[in-house]
Design a protein around this motif. Structure first.
Motif, PDB file in Angstrom:
ATOM      1  N   PRO A  25     -11.833 -49.724 -69.625  1.00 41.13           N
ATOM      2  CA  PRO A  25     -12.425 -51.034 -69.949  1.00 41.13           C
ATOM      3  C   PRO A  25     -11.430 -52.200 -69.925  1.00 41.13           C
ATOM      4  CG  PRO A  25     -13.116 -49.364 -71.542  1.00 41.13           C
ATOM      5  CD  PRO A  25     -12.132 -48.703 -70.639  1.00 41.13           C
ATOM      6  N   ARG A  26     -10.167 -51.935 -70.247  1.00 42.61           N
ATOM      7  CA  ARG A  26      -9.214 -53.044 -70.334  1.00 42.61           C
ATOM      8  C   ARG A  26      -8.432 -53.239 -69.035  1.00 42.61           C
ATOM      9  NH1 ARG A  26      -6.180 -51.983 -75.896  1.00 42.61           N
ATOM     10  NH2 ARG A  26      -5.062 -53.877 -75.268  1.00 42.61           N
ATOM     11  N   GLU A  68     -11.109 -58.944 -60.453  1.00 43.38           N
ATOM     12  CA  GLU A  68     -12.117 -58.217 -61.232  1.00 43.38           C
ATOM     13  C   GLU A  68     -11.541 -57.905 -62.606  1.00 43.38           C
ATOM     14  OE1 GLU A  68     -13.448 -54.625 -59.305  1.00 43.38           O
ATOM     15  OE2 GLU A  68     -14.950 -54.215 -60.843  1.00 43.38           O
ATOM     16  N   GLY A  70     -12.275 -55.662 -66.304  1.00 44.91           N
ATOM     17  CA  GLY A  70     -13.065 -54.646 -66.997  1.00 44.91           C
ATOM     18  C   GLY A  70     -13.805 -55.258 -68.175  1.00 44.91           C
ATOM     19  N   SER A  71     -14.803 -54.516 -68.663  1.00 48.44           N
ATOM     20  CA  SER A  71     -15.660 -55.044 -69.724  1.00 48.44           C
ATOM     21  C   SER A  71     -14.893 -55.237 -71.038  1.00 48.44           C
ATOM     22  CB  SER A  71     -16.824 -54.081 -69.961  1.00 48.44           C
ATOM     23  OG  SER A  71     -16.302 -52.804 -70.322  1.00 48.44           O
ATOM     24  N   GLY A  72     -13.759 -54.580 -71.166  1.00 47.05           N
ATOM     25  CA  GLY A  72     -13.016 -54.662 -72.422  1.00 47.05           C
ATOM     26  C   GLY A  72     -11.924 -55.720 -72.438  1.00 47.05           C
ATOM     27  N   LYS A  74     -11.095 -59.067 -73.111  1.00 43.94           N
ATOM     28  CA  LYS A  74     -11.785 -60.185 -73.737  1.00 43.94           C
ATOM     29  C   LYS A  74     -10.826 -61.175 -74.365  1.00 43.94           C
ATOM     30  CE  LYS A  74     -16.177 -57.870 -74.521  1.00 43.94           C
ATOM     31  NZ  LYS A  74     -16.370 -56.506 -74.943  1.00 43.94           N
TER      32      LYS A  74
END
Lengths: 401, 160
Positions: A25-26, A68, A70-72, A74
């Motif tokens: 995710p990161r 791109e 990842g979802s993690g 943030k």
């Protein structure tokens, strides 16, 4: 994508390989605009690191554009003024991979991160404990695919990726990924006091940055030692006095130049390969006792003997295994201190960028060659053999050949 | 009869004991970081069903029961009587002073029977059970400290 792959001793090839994907995710994916060949890549090229595998993608000095996330990924971090990352950001990638939340990262010891080496068992067997994961640098430190490629996957992107000011060129900021901070930390480790003389063995890229960093940190004199004329010339242009080991007895010369005292601090910016120090059969042996072939760590020995009493020995040069016949008697009886380590890159990103912005240093002085990625095998050869006055090669993987 | 295998491993994790305890206490989380566990199904506060991820015919399953449970400090479990593989385990969480995280100690013990099931367990644990428990514990630490487990599986590489 195109990538520079290790295929055995003194054999690299540019191959077409799949593009990297987000795996955790990161992670982030970076499209690489500039990537360099490092002296430590030559240790791999020369087969001195036995945990390389054919097909490994090389390279750990690279930068580019985030394509791109990842979802993690943030939160922002202090190095980026708290701003979170976004697709399109122009970033440099530290060669050390750090999680940002372990004991070591919390203490600003980023290259000792506990959580980024999936092959920690291998490093623990060989070294007692594992350092952080590294890009493109053997399976002992994770076997992460490197950045001599058109794209790379960057784990813990929220911690590592550093946004660079738009007014600075790639050539000015690329070396924040490794050799500028490495030379700088080598100089910091010299514990420079006003009036100090620093002696630096090795005028390769790290040595060149160490020379300039020593002056930035207040050294009175820097004496640089090497045998390659154009490297000694570049050292001289950086303000150093120079010694050619082929022309003088270095220990004696250093004593003469420092009124009999010896340099206040000494630096080994050469490392394990200077004198044929080699490791063999390492990968197979980590599960048992490591069997190592050692040779003469001449630079380190010479540096310890030359250092003034009570001085500091700084070792940014890379070592992997064991060395014989370190003059421990000299080290102990002269009351020396040794400081070393893989560079804590994250610590230096912001302060060194500010020095570049202020015009205190322009790291692009180092570059002697800019080549398309297809010429990587040629680039390794000229860098290895110091042909064509090669000191530093930058590859442009996404520009047409 | 195969030899009983007992291993202990200690690691310091930079998280509060309560958080580590909570995550571990839900045994269904264990397969996230324990390489040789395929699934754990929790039946109720005390009992659960464990399945290993061996080769097809090497899969081993058993029911386990929690035998000791002290909130934020200690959990112990063991397989129920007549399980194929007699095994037990415990984990202890000890907070460190001066912001140094929590010391976590895992103890596991297997008493594999002779025959096929015993062989499957032996194969699963390989030559170094201590190494494997250590690796599992390292992955637990990664997951707790960073929210993910470092990997390079699936990254590009050139021809071998």
């Amino acid at each position: 994508m195109k990538a520079v792959c290790w295929q055995g001793t003194k054999k690299v090839e540019v191959e077409n390989v799949p593009d990297p994907k987000i795996l955790n995710p990161r992670d982030a994916i970076v499209k690489i605009t500039s990537t360099a060949i490092c002296g430590s890549d030559l240790h791999l090229y020369d087969g001195f690191n036995p945990t390389m595998k054919p097909g490994d993608i090389l390279g750990h000095e690279f930068m580019g554009e985030i394509v791109e996330l990842g979802s993690g990924v943030k939160s922002g971090n202090a190095r980026n003024n708290g701003q979170p990352l976004a697709v399109g950001d122009r970033v440099v990638v530290p060669f050390t991979i750090s999680c940002g939340s372990c004991f070591f990262c919390n203490r600003n010891l980023w290259s000792l991160c506990d959580n980024s080496n999936p092959n920690a068992w291998m490093a623990e067997a060989a070294l007692g404990h594992s350092p952080s994961g590294l890009f493109g640098y053997s399976h002992l430190t994770g076997g992460y695919a490197g950045g001599q490629a058109q794209y790379a996957r960057v784990p813990f992107a929220d911690v590592g990726l550093f946004k660079v000011p738009s007014e600075l060129t790639d050539e000015q900021v690329l070396f924040l990924t490794d050799i500028f901070p490495t030379g700088y930390m080598g100089a910091e480790n010299c514990d420079i006091q006003p009036g100090d003389t620093v002696a630096i063995w090795g005028c390769g890229p790290v040595g060149q940055f160490a020379i300039r960093s020593a002056f930035l940190l207040g050294a009175e004199r820097v004496i640089a030692i090497d045998l390659v004329p154009e490297r000694l010339q570049m050292a001289k242009e950086g303000g150093a006095e120079v010694l050619n080991i082929e022309e003088v007895e270095v220990g004696e010369a250093l004593k003469e130049m420092t009124g009999g005292m010896g340099p206040d601090s000494v630096m080994d910016a050469v490392g394990m390969e200077a004198h044929g120090f080699g490791l063999e059969g390492f990968y197979d042996k980590v599960k048992q006792a490591a069997r190592l072939e050692t040779d003469r760590p001449n630079v380190l020995r010479q540096a310890i003997l030359a250092c003034r009493k009570g001085g500091t020995v700084s070792v940014p040069g890379v070592y992997t295994g064991f060395v014989d016949k370190i003059p421990m008697g000299a080290f102990m009886n002269k009351g020396l201190t040794m400081k070393t380590g893989q560079t804590h890159i994250h610590r230096y990103l912001r302060p060194l960028t500010e020095r570049i912005q202020k015009g205190e240093i322009d790291p692009s002085f180092l570059i002697t060659h800019k080549l398309p990625i297809d010429q990587a095998p040629h680039a390794y050869e000229i860098f290895k053999h110091k042909q064509d006055n090669c000191i530093k090669v930058v590859l442009k993987p996404n520009e047409a050949a | 009869m195969n030899q009983p295998i007992k291993v202990e491993k200690t690691l310091t994790i930079n998280k509060p004991a309560a958080e580590l305890y909570r995550f571990w206490h839900n045994f269904e989380n264990l397969p996230h970081f324990m390489k040789h566990l395929k699934q754990v199904k929790v039946y109720d506060a005390k009992t659960s069903h464990w399945t290993t991820s061996g080769p097809l015919d090497g899969t081993v399953e058993w029911d386990a029961v929690i035998t000791d449970d002290r909130e934020n400090e200690f959990i112990a479990w063991k397989s129920v009587e007549n399980a194929d593989v007699d095994n037990s385990g415990s984990i202890q969480f000890r907070p460190m002073s001066h912001d140094r995280g929590t010391e976590v100690k895992v103890v596991t013990e297997y008493n594999p029977p002779a025959g096929a099931v015993g062989d499957a367990i032996a194969k699963l644990l390989g030559e170094s059970p201590k190494q494997q428990i250590g690796d599992d514990l390292s992955r637990f630490k990664m997951l707790m400290e960073t929210g993910e487990i470092a990997t390079t599986e699936g990254q590009p590489k050139g021809r071998k």
